[in-house]
Design an enzyme around this catalytic site. Sequence first.
Site, PDB file in Angstrom:
ATOM      1  N   ASP A   1      20.314   6.473  22.493  1.00 21.37           N
ATOM      2  CA  ASP A   1      20.147   5.019  22.557  1.00 21.37           C
ATOM      3  C   ASP A   1      19.817   4.409  21.194  1.00 21.37           C
ATOM      4  O   ASP A   1      19.830   3.185  21.041  1.00 21.37           O
ATOM      5  CB  ASP A   1      19.015   4.653  23.535  1.00 21.37           C
ATOM      6  CG  ASP A   1      19.302   5.122  24.948  1.00 21.37           C
ATOM      7  OD1 ASP A   1      20.467   5.002  25.369  1.00 21.37           O
ATOM      8  OD2 ASP A   1      18.379   5.608  25.620  1.00 21.37           O
TER       9      ASP A   1
ATOM     10  N   ASP B   1      19.441   1.225  29.295  1.00 19.97           N
ATOM     11  CA  ASP B   1      19.895   2.594  29.506  1.00 19.97           C
ATOM     12  C   ASP B   1      19.484   2.978  30.928  1.00 19.97           C
ATOM     13  O   ASP B   1      18.531   2.414  31.469  1.00 19.97           O
ATOM     14  CB  ASP B   1      19.231   3.517  28.481  1.00 19.97           C
ATOM     15  CG  ASP B   1      19.429   4.979  28.810  1.00 19.97           C
ATOM     16  OD1 ASP B   1      20.589   5.381  29.020  1.00 19.97           O
ATOM     17  OD2 ASP B   1      18.427   5.711  28.871  1.00 19.97           O
TER      18      ASP B   1
ATOM     19  N   ASP C   1      15.406   5.003  25.932  1.00 23.06           N
ATOM     20  CA  ASP C   1      14.366   5.988  25.650  1.00 23.06           C
ATOM     21  C   ASP C   1      14.890   7.239  24.963  1.00 23.06           C
ATOM     22  O   ASP C   1      14.107   8.077  24.536  1.00 23.06           O
ATOM     23  CB  ASP C   1      13.670   6.404  26.953  1.00 23.06           C
ATOM     24  CG  ASP C   1      14.550   7.304  27.815  1.00 23.06           C
ATOM     25  OD1 ASP C   1      15.781   7.079  27.832  1.00 23.06           O
ATOM     26  OD2 ASP C   1      14.014   8.216  28.451  1.00 23.06           O
TER      27      ASP C   1
END
Length: 639
Positions: free
Chosen positions: A541, A338, A537
């Site tokens: 996600d 990410d 995080d």
Amino acid sequence: MAQGANAIAKQNSVPKESLIGKMKPHAELIAASISGVLIAAGWILSKGDSQTTSVIAFILAYVIGGFAKAREGVKATIEEKELNVEMLMILAAIGSAIIGYWTEGAILIFIFAMSGALETYTMNKSQKEISSLMELQPEEALRITNGIETKVHVSELKVGDLILIKPGERVPSDGKITKGQTTIDQAAITGESIPVSKEAMDDVFAGTVNLTGSLTVEITKPTNETLFQKIIQLVQNAQSEKSPSQLFIERFEGRYVKAVLLIVLLMMFVPHFLLGWSWTETFYRAMILLVVASPCALVASIMPATLSAISNGAKHGILFKGGVHLENLSHLKVIAFDKTGTLTKGKPEVTDVIVADGMDREEILLKAASIESHSNHPLANSIVKYAKEVLGRELLDPDGIEDVSGWGVKARFEDEDWKIGKADFVGRPAAEAFSDGTAVKLASSGKTIVFIERNGQLAGLIALKDVVREETKQAIDLLKSKGIYTVMLTGDSQNTAKAIAAESHVDAYVAECLPETKVEEIKRLKEKYGQVAMVGDGINDAPALATANVGIAMGEGSDVALETADVVLMKNDLPKIAEAINLSRRMNRIVKQNIVFSIIVIMALIASNFLQFIDLPYGVIGHEGSTILVILNSLRLLK
């Protein structure tokens, strides 16, 4: 008095029930621990004259430590009509007791019970992220019917209903704005670090936060079909899928148990008729076989090594949620990252302040920050923070402030009119032409531009960017040196994604990703490369973390990401991923050594038993000795 006594009794009963409730998930671990204490007591008593008491201690150890596994084994055998390792362990322990070796049988029970307790504990922990997700789903919404506002449960909302969403509230369901302008924090869904402006006909998603203006939204999807609910469903589906290793173990288990029991059964009769052994010798050899063929050493080949590696990782800020995840790390071919909060810091920072020729840079920055100090927008907060650090002085107090929702801010200082906001707010042609097109160049490098106008003249601009972490390049380069392909998945635009990808040194990137897009990309990577890890995080996600072979979360990330992930980096230290992979490879090498060694020992003991070269005491010594050596080899992972 009676009522008072009853009240006290009720109050006193609450802590007891609470304590029992807390202990229930750890029942297997407590039973295994008690079993271990009883084994130690039985062994000590067996050295003296208390043989009867010693046997009683061992029987209690059998019952307390083996009850859960025995019940599980019997239940699984009945339901699946398939024998399992639990049954073999129980039979091996009983066989040891029949021929007088209580200690060995009890130890077999203890080791198996302890491993089962740890497995159950890990499974219970892995279910918490669903409840964490549900906490972000609003329970009520303000529905507008014929101009009348009514508070209703979100489950009552239907497609076409109009709802009112006030500043600071979470969006209860997916919909389209029919009235109003605002800024929406979409981090929960798209992972974008910077809130986005929304106006009439724009879509909004359940779980996102309305930051500024009031909105009237038309519901476009049933509550159970929103993007937010899809995230929850994706996490649940991904967790229900069994790993290839687990499927292999389940297939192998029944065959192993059947083979051992069949050979033991044959051993109890065939040697008597074929080789002329006495019935006593035949039964004796069959019991030795049952003991030495038990998978005690094989179990010890994996669990101590796994626990040692997990302890080693914890010392270095790497938390593993189970041995299977640690094992899978060494097989990784691709790692997807990410962007926001993972490769980058997750907060916009001022990178450029450019003012028009002839204007005072400090004055422009001071008054811009003074105006922005009256806003709670993340960009405004970053500008204020930067100005205070650079200028080192107190901000001014404007004579007047007007927030133009979705565009920017108007303000007045004495006889000066100021505007701060988007390009269209100050005039796009002037904004794009400012300083020889500097704004366009900055935007193409992934930066967000805030324009400043004084008395109708463009005075300057401030560029902000979600800055790449200092350690990101080192971490990515280290992984690439190990032959691992790196990909960035982000909800940001193509320009921003391209700029961050180049700066981070990742091999590829995919921009404008929603949670379901990230899941699709993870599945595509798994089909193409095999073992894939996802590093993230945010709440958005979670589905991708659950879908990947290994999910890795940043320690400062959301609770949902931490609960969903298989591995957590406590200090947000990306280079720790390479350390975790090295640890995984070391562990797998030691596990292979242990398995090969234990199988060789078991086969040697079985062959010696058939040839009548070994008696029960030596069989037990060989079997338990190999277990001890395997454990000692595993403890090397602590260093």
